[in-house]
Write a protein that holds these residues in place. Structure first.
Motif, PDB file in Angstrom:
ATOM      1  N   ASP A   1       0.816  -1.205   0.000  1.00  0.00           N
ATOM      2  CA  ASP A   1       0.000   0.000   0.000  1.00  0.00           C
ATOM      3  C   ASP A   1       0.854   1.262   0.000  1.00  0.00           C
ATOM      4  O   ASP A   1       0.320   2.372  -0.103  1.00  0.00           O
ATOM      5  N   THR A   2       2.158   1.100   0.144  1.00  0.00           N
ATOM      6  CA  THR A   2       3.054   2.246   0.130  1.00  0.00           C
ATOM      7  C   THR A   2       2.946   2.984  -1.191  1.00  0.00           C
ATOM      8  O   THR A   2       3.113   2.394  -2.265  1.00  0.00           O
ATOM      9  N   ALA A   3       2.660   4.285  -1.119  1.00  0.00           N
ATOM     10  CA  ALA A   3       2.444   5.085  -2.317  1.00  0.00           C
ATOM     11  C   ALA A   3       2.172   6.530  -1.896  1.00  0.00           C
ATOM     12  O   ALA A   3       1.972   6.813  -0.712  1.00  0.00           O
ATOM     13  N   VAL A   4       2.155   7.399  -2.881  1.00  0.00           N
ATOM     14  CA  VAL A   4       1.625   8.747  -2.674  1.00  0.00           C
ATOM     15  C   VAL A   4       0.145   8.689  -3.034  1.00  0.00           C
ATOM     16  O   VAL A   4      -0.224   8.215  -4.108  1.00  0.00           O
ATOM     17  N   TYR A   5      -0.679   9.149  -2.109  1.00  0.00           N
ATOM     18  CA  TYR A   5      -2.136   9.103  -2.291  1.00  0.00           C
ATOM     19  C   TYR A   5      -2.648  10.490  -2.665  1.00  0.00           C
ATOM     20  O   TYR A   5      -2.281  11.504  -2.043  1.00  0.00           O
ATOM     21  N   TYR A   6      -3.507  10.528  -3.666  1.00  0.00           N
ATOM     22  CA  TYR A   6      -4.079  11.760  -4.178  1.00  0.00           C
ATOM     23  C   TYR A   6      -5.601  11.628  -4.233  1.00  0.00           C
ATOM     24  O   TYR A   6      -6.142  10.529  -4.325  1.00  0.00           O
ATOM     25  N   CYS A   7      -6.264  12.762  -4.252  1.00  0.00           N
ATOM     26  CA  CYS A   7      -7.685  12.759  -4.563  1.00  0.00           C
ATOM     27  C   CYS A   7      -7.895  13.623  -5.798  1.00  0.00           C
ATOM     28  O   CYS A   7      -7.080  14.491  -6.130  1.00  0.00           O
ATOM     29  N   ASN A   8      -8.978  13.354  -6.491  1.00  0.00           N
ATOM     30  CA  ASN A   8      -9.279  14.103  -7.698  1.00  0.00           C
ATOM     31  C   ASN A   8     -10.685  13.767  -8.158  1.00  0.00           C
ATOM     32  O   ASN A   8     -11.299  12.769  -7.712  1.00  0.00           O
ATOM     33  N   HIS A   9     -11.218  14.590  -9.035  1.00  0.00           N
ATOM     34  CA  HIS A   9     -12.475  14.292  -9.703  1.00  0.00           C
ATOM     35  C   HIS A   9     -12.156  13.299 -10.825  1.00  0.00           C
ATOM     36  O   HIS A   9     -11.213  13.522 -11.606  1.00  0.00           O
ATOM     37  N   PRO A  10     -12.918  12.218 -10.931  1.00  0.00           N
ATOM     38  CA  PRO A  10     -12.602  11.200 -11.953  1.00  0.00           C
ATOM     39  C   PRO A  10     -12.556  11.721 -13.385  1.00  0.00           C
ATOM     40  O   PRO A  10     -11.863  11.122 -14.216  1.00  0.00           O
ATOM     41  N   LEU A  11     -13.232  12.813 -13.684  1.00  0.00           N
ATOM     42  CA  LEU A  11     -13.186  13.341 -15.052  1.00  0.00           C
ATOM     43  C   LEU A  11     -11.977  14.248 -15.279  1.00  0.00           C
ATOM     44  O   LEU A  11     -11.747  14.683 -16.404  1.00  0.00           O
ATOM     45  N   LEU A  12     -11.211  14.532 -14.234  1.00  0.00           N
ATOM     46  CA  LEU A  12     -10.058  15.421 -14.365  1.00  0.00           C
ATOM     47  C   LEU A  12      -8.723  14.691 -14.303  1.00  0.00           C
ATOM     48  O   LEU A  12      -7.666  15.338 -14.353  1.00  0.00           O
ATOM     49  N   ILE A  13      -8.742  13.382 -14.180  1.00  0.00           N
ATOM     50  CA  ILE A  13      -7.508  12.651 -13.893  1.00  0.00           C
ATOM     51  C   ILE A  13      -6.491  12.745 -15.034  1.00  0.00           C
ATOM     52  O   ILE A  13      -5.305  12.507 -14.813  1.00  0.00           O
ATOM     53  N   HIS A  14      -6.925  13.117 -16.236  1.00  0.00           N
ATOM     54  CA  HIS A  14      -5.976  13.244 -17.357  1.00  0.00           C
ATOM     55  C   HIS A  14      -5.447  14.663 -17.489  1.00  0.00           C
ATOM     56  O   HIS A  14      -4.636  14.937 -18.368  1.00  0.00           O
ATOM     57  N   ASP A  15      -5.886  15.554 -16.599  1.00  0.00           N
ATOM     58  CA  ASP A  15      -5.403  16.938 -16.563  1.00  0.00           C
ATOM     59  C   ASP A  15      -4.315  17.027 -15.492  1.00  0.00           C
ATOM     60  O   ASP A  15      -4.607  17.025 -14.298  1.00  0.00           O
ATOM     61  N   ASN A  16      -3.083  17.097 -15.915  1.00  0.00           N
ATOM     62  CA  ASN A  16      -1.976  17.094 -14.955  1.00  0.00           C
ATOM     63  C   ASN A  16      -2.076  18.235 -13.950  1.00  0.00           C
ATOM     64  O   ASN A  16      -1.636  18.111 -12.802  1.00  0.00           O
ATOM     65  N   ALA A  17      -2.656  19.358 -14.380  1.00  0.00           N
ATOM     66  CA  ALA A  17      -2.729  20.528 -13.504  1.00  0.00           C
ATOM     67  C   ALA A  17      -3.751  20.349 -12.383  1.00  0.00           C
ATOM     68  O   ALA A  17      -3.763  21.145 -11.436  1.00  0.00           O
ATOM     69  N   SER A  18      -4.595  19.326 -12.477  1.00  0.00           N
ATOM     70  CA  SER A  18      -5.645  19.166 -11.481  1.00  0.00           C
ATOM     71  C   SER A  18      -5.184  18.432 -10.228  1.00  0.00           C
ATOM     72  O   SER A  18      -5.878  18.427  -9.217  1.00  0.00           O
ATOM     73  N   TRP A  19      -4.003  17.824 -10.287  1.00  0.00           N
ATOM     74  CA  TRP A  19      -3.549  17.010  -9.160  1.00  0.00           C
ATOM     75  C   TRP A  19      -2.907  17.868  -8.079  1.00  0.00           C
ATOM     76  O   TRP A  19      -2.164  18.806  -8.367  1.00  0.00           O
ATOM     77  N   GLY A  20      -3.165  17.515  -6.832  1.00  0.00           N
ATOM     78  CA  GLY A  20      -2.525  18.168  -5.719  1.00  0.00           C
ATOM     79  C   GLY A  20      -1.162  17.564  -5.439  1.00  0.00           C
ATOM     80  O   GLY A  20      -0.635  16.802  -6.256  1.00  0.00           O
ATOM     81  N   GLN A  21      -0.614  17.883  -4.266  1.00  0.00           N
ATOM     82  CA  GLN A  21       0.727  17.403  -3.942  1.00  0.00           C
ATOM     83  C   GLN A  21       0.702  15.976  -3.404  1.00  0.00           C
ATOM     84  O   GLN A  21       1.734  15.311  -3.352  1.00  0.00           O
ATOM     85  N   GLY A  22      -0.471  15.501  -3.039  1.00  0.00           N
ATOM     86  CA  GLY A  22      -0.582  14.145  -2.519  1.00  0.00           C
ATOM     87  C   GLY A  22      -0.067  14.041  -1.092  1.00  0.00           C
ATOM     88  O   GLY A  22       0.475  14.987  -0.521  1.00  0.00           O
ATOM     89  N   THR A  23      -0.274  12.870  -0.515  1.00  0.00           N
ATOM     90  CA  THR A  23       0.238  12.601   0.825  1.00  0.00           C
ATOM     91  C   THR A  23       0.891  11.222   0.824  1.00  0.00           C
ATOM     92  O   THR A  23       0.312  10.261   0.322  1.00  0.00           O
ATOM     93  N   GLN A  24       2.099  11.144   1.360  1.00  0.00           N
ATOM     94  CA  GLN A  24       2.884   9.918   1.313  1.00  0.00           C
ATOM     95  C   GLN A  24       2.436   8.951   2.400  1.00  0.00           C
ATOM     96  O   GLN A  24       2.355   9.312   3.580  1.00  0.00           O
ATOM     97  N   VAL A  25       2.176   7.729   2.002  1.00  0.00           N
ATOM     98  CA  VAL A  25       1.889   6.644   2.935  1.00  0.00           C
ATOM     99  C   VAL A  25       2.987   5.605   2.784  1.00  0.00           C
ATOM    100  O   VAL A  25       3.234   5.119   1.667  1.00  0.00           O
ATOM    101  N   THR A  26       3.644   5.302   3.872  1.00  0.00           N
ATOM    102  CA  THR A  26       4.698   4.298   3.859  1.00  0.00           C
ATOM    103  C   THR A  26       4.367   3.235   4.900  1.00  0.00           C
ATOM    104  O   THR A  26       4.165   3.554   6.075  1.00  0.00           O
ATOM    105  N   VAL A  27       4.291   1.989   4.443  1.00  0.00           N
ATOM    106  CA  VAL A  27       3.962   0.877   5.330  1.00  0.00           C
ATOM    107  C   VAL A  27       5.189  -0.010   5.442  1.00  0.00           C
ATOM    108  O   VAL A  27       5.660  -0.562   4.439  1.00  0.00           O
ATOM    109  N   SER A  28       5.692  -0.133   6.649  1.00  0.00           N
ATOM    110  CA  SER A  28       6.882  -0.951   6.869  1.00  0.00           C
ATOM    111  C   SER A  28       6.480  -2.371   7.252  1.00  0.00           C
ATOM    112  O   SER A  28       5.464  -2.595   7.901  1.00  0.00           O
ATOM    113  N   SER A  29       7.323  -3.314   6.849  1.00  0.00           N
ATOM    114  CA  SER A  29       7.022  -4.726   7.138  1.00  0.00           C
ATOM    115  C   SER A  29       7.597  -5.154   8.474  1.00  0.00           C
ATOM    116  O   SER A  29       8.357  -4.430   9.098  1.00  0.00           O
TER     117      SER A  29
END
Length: 116
Positions: free
Chosen positions: A88-116
């Motif tokens: 599940d380790t990844a940068v997580y973002y939210c967006n409107h599903p119709l905007l996902i191909h617009d690079n300018a619509s993405w925020g900075q995201g939030t990093q999730v790191t899961v250690s084993s």
């Protein structure tokens, strides 16, 4: 449209996190919003989507572990993640599903790191 994500962090496998996404510049209550994630070297993928009627859709990877919810009064969408796995380790973002191909619509995201 602007999305600001928060709530990520470092957590051990099996742990939980709650992500939040505040949206602005959009008629929030009548729109569907999704959570997406991107791991290094991989394409961005859908995690969960919540519709204006509060119905939800989940990727198989998160079914039974992740819960998406929304608070229209706060223009905020949440992603409650439990039983986290290293994959599940990844940068997580939210967006409107119709905007996902617009690079300018993405925020900075939030990093999730899961250690084993």
């Amino acid at each position: 449209v602007q999305f600001v994500e928060s709530g990520g962090g470092l957590v051990q496998a099996g742990g939980s996190l709650r992500l939040a996404c505040v949206a602005s510049g959009i008629a929030f209550g009548i729109n569907y919003i999704g959570w997406y994630r991107q791991s290094p070297g991989k394409q961005r993928e859908m995690v969960a989507i919540i519709n204006s009627d509060f119905s939800t859709t989940y990727a198989d990877s998160g079914k039974g572990r992740f819960t998406i919810s929304r608070d229209n009064a706060k223009n905020t969408v949440y992603l409650q993640m439990s039983s986290l796995k290293p994959e599940d380790t990844a940068v997580y973002y939210c967006n409107h599903p119709l905007l996902i191909h617009d690079n300018a619509s993405w925020g900075q995201g939030t990093q999730v790191t899961v250690s084993s």
